[in-house]
Design a protein around this motif. Structure first.
Motif, PDB file in Angstrom:
ATOM      1  N   GLY A 149       0.807  -1.210   0.000  1.00 42.60           N
ATOM      2  CA  GLY A 149       0.000   0.000   0.000  1.00 42.60           C
ATOM      3  C   GLY A 149       0.843   1.264   0.000  1.00 42.60           C
ATOM      4  N   ALA A 150       0.214   2.383  -0.354  1.00 43.56           N
ATOM      5  CA  ALA A 150       0.903   3.668  -0.384  1.00 43.56           C
ATOM      6  C   ALA A 150      -0.107   4.767  -0.086  1.00 43.56           C
ATOM      7  CB  ALA A 150       1.553   3.901  -1.748  1.00 43.56           C
ATOM      8  N   PRO A 151       0.341   5.871   0.529  1.00 45.14           N
ATOM      9  CA  PRO A 151      -0.577   6.976   0.834  1.00 45.14           C
ATOM     10  C   PRO A 151      -0.973   7.742  -0.425  1.00 45.14           C
ATOM     11  CG  PRO A 151       1.660   7.549   1.427  1.00 45.14           C
ATOM     12  CD  PRO A 151       1.689   6.116   1.046  1.00 45.14           C
ATOM     13  N   ALA A 152      -2.058   8.487  -0.314  1.00 42.02           N
ATOM     14  CA  ALA A 152      -2.588   9.205  -1.463  1.00 42.02           C
ATOM     15  C   ALA A 152      -1.579  10.188  -2.050  1.00 42.02           C
ATOM     16  CB  ALA A 152      -3.873   9.926  -1.068  1.00 42.02           C
ATOM     17  N   LYS A 153      -0.818  10.877  -1.200  1.00 47.40           N
ATOM     18  CA  LYS A 153       0.133  11.866  -1.706  1.00 47.40           C
ATOM     19  C   LYS A 153       1.186  11.208  -2.596  1.00 47.40           C
ATOM     20  CE  LYS A 153      -0.302  15.262   2.003  1.00 47.40           C
ATOM     21  NZ  LYS A 153       0.410  16.008   3.083  1.00 47.40           N
ATOM     22  N   GLN A 154       1.690  10.059  -2.184  1.00 47.15           N
ATOM     23  CA  GLN A 154       2.683   9.352  -2.995  1.00 47.15           C
ATOM     24  C   GLN A 154       2.074   8.867  -4.305  1.00 47.15           C
ATOM     25  OE1 GLN A 154       4.615   6.140  -0.939  1.00 47.15           O
ATOM     26  NE2 GLN A 154       5.785   5.468  -2.739  1.00 47.15           N
ATOM     27  N   LEU A 155       0.851   8.373  -4.226  1.00 47.97           N
ATOM     28  CA  LEU A 155       0.181   7.888  -5.430  1.00 47.97           C
ATOM     29  C   LEU A 155      -0.069   9.036  -6.407  1.00 47.97           C
ATOM     30  CD1 LEU A 155      -2.390   5.465  -3.751  1.00 47.97           C
ATOM     31  CD2 LEU A 155      -0.326   4.820  -5.006  1.00 47.97           C
ATOM     32  N   ALA A 156      -0.410  10.191  -5.873  1.00 47.14           N
ATOM     33  CA  ALA A 156      -0.654  11.348  -6.738  1.00 47.14           C
ATOM     34  C   ALA A 156       0.609  11.716  -7.510  1.00 47.14           C
ATOM     35  CB  ALA A 156      -1.142  12.529  -5.905  1.00 47.14           C
ATOM     36  N   ARG A 157       1.754  11.692  -6.816  1.00 45.79           N
ATOM     37  CA  ARG A 157       3.019  12.025  -7.485  1.00 45.79           C
ATOM     38  C   ARG A 157       3.330  11.001  -8.583  1.00 45.79           C
ATOM     39  NH1 ARG A 157       4.777  12.813  -2.129  1.00 45.79           N
ATOM     40  NH2 ARG A 157       5.903  10.829  -2.214  1.00 45.79           N
ATOM     41  N   GLU A 158       3.179   9.728  -8.248  1.00 43.71           N
ATOM     42  CA  GLU A 158       3.543   8.692  -9.210  1.00 43.71           C
ATOM     43  C   GLU A 158       2.602   8.650 -10.415  1.00 43.71           C
ATOM     44  OE1 GLU A 158       3.745   5.065  -7.027  1.00 43.71           O
ATOM     45  OE2 GLU A 158       5.451   5.703  -5.803  1.00 43.71           O
ATOM     46  N   ALA A 159       1.344   8.980 -10.198  1.00 45.58           N
ATOM     47  CA  ALA A 159       0.372   8.979 -11.295  1.00 45.58           C
ATOM     48  C   ALA A 159       0.316  10.329 -12.003  1.00 45.58           C
ATOM     49  CB  ALA A 159      -1.011   8.615 -10.775  1.00 45.58           C
ATOM     50  N   ARG A 160       1.105  11.287 -11.506  1.00 43.69           N
ATOM     51  CA  ARG A 160       1.159  12.638 -12.083  1.00 43.69           C
ATOM     52  C   ARG A 160      -0.224  13.281 -12.090  1.00 43.69           C
ATOM     53  NH1 ARG A 160       3.503   9.248 -15.423  1.00 43.69           N
ATOM     54  NH2 ARG A 160       2.002   9.637 -17.114  1.00 43.69           N
ATOM     55  N   LEU A 161      -0.855  13.240 -10.919  1.00 47.06           N
ATOM     56  CA  LEU A 161      -2.201  13.792 -10.771  1.00 47.06           C
ATOM     57  C   LEU A 161      -2.241  14.809  -9.633  1.00 47.06           C
ATOM     58  CD1 LEU A 161      -4.279  10.466 -10.951  1.00 47.06           C
ATOM     59  CD2 LEU A 161      -4.065  12.181 -12.762  1.00 47.06           C
ATOM     60  N   PRO A 162      -3.107  15.803  -9.733  1.00 46.07           N
ATOM     61  CA  PRO A 162      -3.309  16.711  -8.596  1.00 46.07           C
ATOM     62  C   PRO A 162      -3.815  15.917  -7.397  1.00 46.07           C
ATOM     63  CG  PRO A 162      -4.284  17.600 -10.606  1.00 46.07           C
ATOM     64  CD  PRO A 162      -3.919  16.192 -10.900  1.00 46.07           C
ATOM     65  N   LEU A 163      -3.441  16.348  -6.201  1.00 42.37           N
ATOM     66  CA  LEU A 163      -3.839  15.608  -5.003  1.00 42.37           C
ATOM     67  C   LEU A 163      -5.359  15.549  -4.862  1.00 42.37           C
ATOM     68  CD1 LEU A 163      -2.981  14.084  -2.509  1.00 42.37           C
ATOM     69  CD2 LEU A 163      -2.790  16.272  -1.289  1.00 42.37           C
ATOM     70  N   ALA A 164      -6.033  16.658  -5.160  1.00 45.04           N
ATOM     71  CA  ALA A 164      -7.498  16.666  -5.032  1.00 45.04           C
ATOM     72  C   ALA A 164      -8.132  15.652  -5.987  1.00 45.04           C
ATOM     73  CB  ALA A 164      -8.037  18.069  -5.318  1.00 45.04           C
ATOM     74  N   THR A 165      -7.625  15.609  -7.204  1.00 42.84           N
ATOM     75  CA  THR A 165      -8.137  14.636  -8.181  1.00 42.84           C
ATOM     76  C   THR A 165      -7.886  13.217  -7.707  1.00 42.84           C
ATOM     77  OG1 THR A 165      -7.745  16.164 -10.011  1.00 42.84           O
ATOM     78  CG2 THR A 165      -7.953  13.830 -10.564  1.00 42.84           C
ATOM     79  N   THR A 166      -6.711  12.982  -7.132  1.00 37.63           N
ATOM     80  CA  THR A 166      -6.372  11.656  -6.624  1.00 37.63           C
ATOM     81  C   THR A 166      -7.346  11.212  -5.543  1.00 37.63           C
ATOM     82  OG1 THR A 166      -4.032  11.988  -7.122  1.00 37.63           O
ATOM     83  CG2 THR A 166      -4.566  10.294  -5.495  1.00 37.63           C
ATOM     84  N   TYR A 167      -7.659  12.117  -4.603  1.00 40.48           N
ATOM     85  CA  TYR A 167      -8.611  11.772  -3.544  1.00 40.48           C
ATOM     86  C   TYR A 167      -9.979  11.437  -4.122  1.00 40.48           C
ATOM     87  CZ  TYR A 167      -5.667  12.966   0.459  1.00 40.48           C
ATOM     88  OH  TYR A 167      -4.680  12.975   1.426  1.00 40.48           O
ATOM     89  N   HIS A 168     -10.447  12.234  -5.100  1.00 44.69           N
ATOM     90  CA  HIS A 168     -11.758  11.976  -5.706  1.00 44.69           C
ATOM     91  C   HIS A 168     -11.771  10.609  -6.399  1.00 44.69           C
ATOM     92  CE1 HIS A 168     -13.647  15.723  -4.788  1.00 44.69           C
ATOM     93  NE2 HIS A 168     -12.756  16.453  -5.471  1.00 44.69           N
TER      94      HIS A 168
END
Length: 252
Positions: free
Chosen positions: A29-48
């Motif tokens: 597993g990985a936290p949302a912030k790390q996933l956002a960076r790796e997927a090249r997505l804004p953090l808000a979009t990642t949470y949604h």
């Protein structure tokens, strides 16, 4: 129509898929912030996206905040493996269909039942109309009898105790002793001579998984008068069965 036109792509779907790939790359597993960076997505979009995936069962948030793939992904994976197997099996069935001018079938003994796995038919080689549930009519089909012939006495008795020998046509075998005698192959083939449906005959050869613990069968259906010619083509059916067995071994 401009055939060179680029396809219409849905950006939100692309983002969700990139995010799932990022989640899948972290077994723990990985936290949302790390996933956002790796997927090249804004953090808000990642949470949604993560909340949406979680709602649909494709992602799960662990108590420590890390995200992992959800249970629906495993279900899809299992289904995709079955589809991949069909993608390898169907060309073999189609090849047999075209060579003999018949519909071709493959079945296996799974979870105590004899299940029809795939069929290759066509306008000139229509499949049998399954007017009675196949799983309840193994005694009347070449596929079913071929699988039953490979079961040990305990598994065969268990199957027959749960599936009465229903009378489907005037030719259906409904007497247990006679059914047992019919499980002895002729020319390496087992037959259904209008036992399941009037006007249709079938012939089957055995196919087993690599371990030999999951018996299966390859069969064809045709007009009853064509069965003698099919019997002369037993070698062709056995060769296809061997190729199916090899496919099962490579897919294991």
């Amino acid at each position: 129509m401009d055939e060179t036109r680029k396809p219409t792509l849905i950006a939100s779907v692309q983002r969700a898929l990139r995010l799932m790939e990022a989640v899948a790359s972290h077994p723990s597993g990985a936290p949302a912030k790390q996933l956002a960076r790796e997927a090249r997505l804004p953090l808000a979009t990642t949470y949604h996206l993560l909340r949406t995936l979680a709602h649909e069962g494709y992602a799960t948030r662990l108590p420590d905040g890390a995200w992992v793939l959800g249970e629906r992904v495993e279900a899809l994976h299992g289904q995709s493996r079955a589809q991949q197997l069909l993608a390898r099996l169907r060309p073999l069935l189609i090849e047999l269909r075209d060579a003999l001018g018949v519909a071709a079938y493959f079945s296996m003994h799974v979870d105590g039942e004899i299940r029809l796995i795939d069929v290759a038919d066509g306008p000139r080689a229509p499949r049998v109309d399954v007017w009675v549930g196949f799983e309840d009519a193994a005694h009347a089909t070449a596929l079913g009898k071929c699988v039953l012939s490979q079961l040990d006495e305990e598994r065969r008795s268990d199957y027959l105790s749960r599936h009465p020998l229903h009378d489907l046509t005037p030719h259906t075998i409904t007497e247990p002793g006679r059914l047992m005698r019919s499980l002895r192959p002729s020319s390496g083939l087992l037959f259904d001579r209008e036992e399941y449906a009037l006007g249709t005959g079938c012939a089957a050869v055995p196919v087993a998984d690599p371990s030999g613990s999951v018996p299966g069968a390859l069969a064809i259906s045709c007009r009853p008068g064509k069965l003698p010619r099919i019997e002369k083509s037993a070698d062709r059916m056995h060769a296809t069965a061997e190729r199916i067995q090899l496919t099962l071994a490579l897919s294991g």
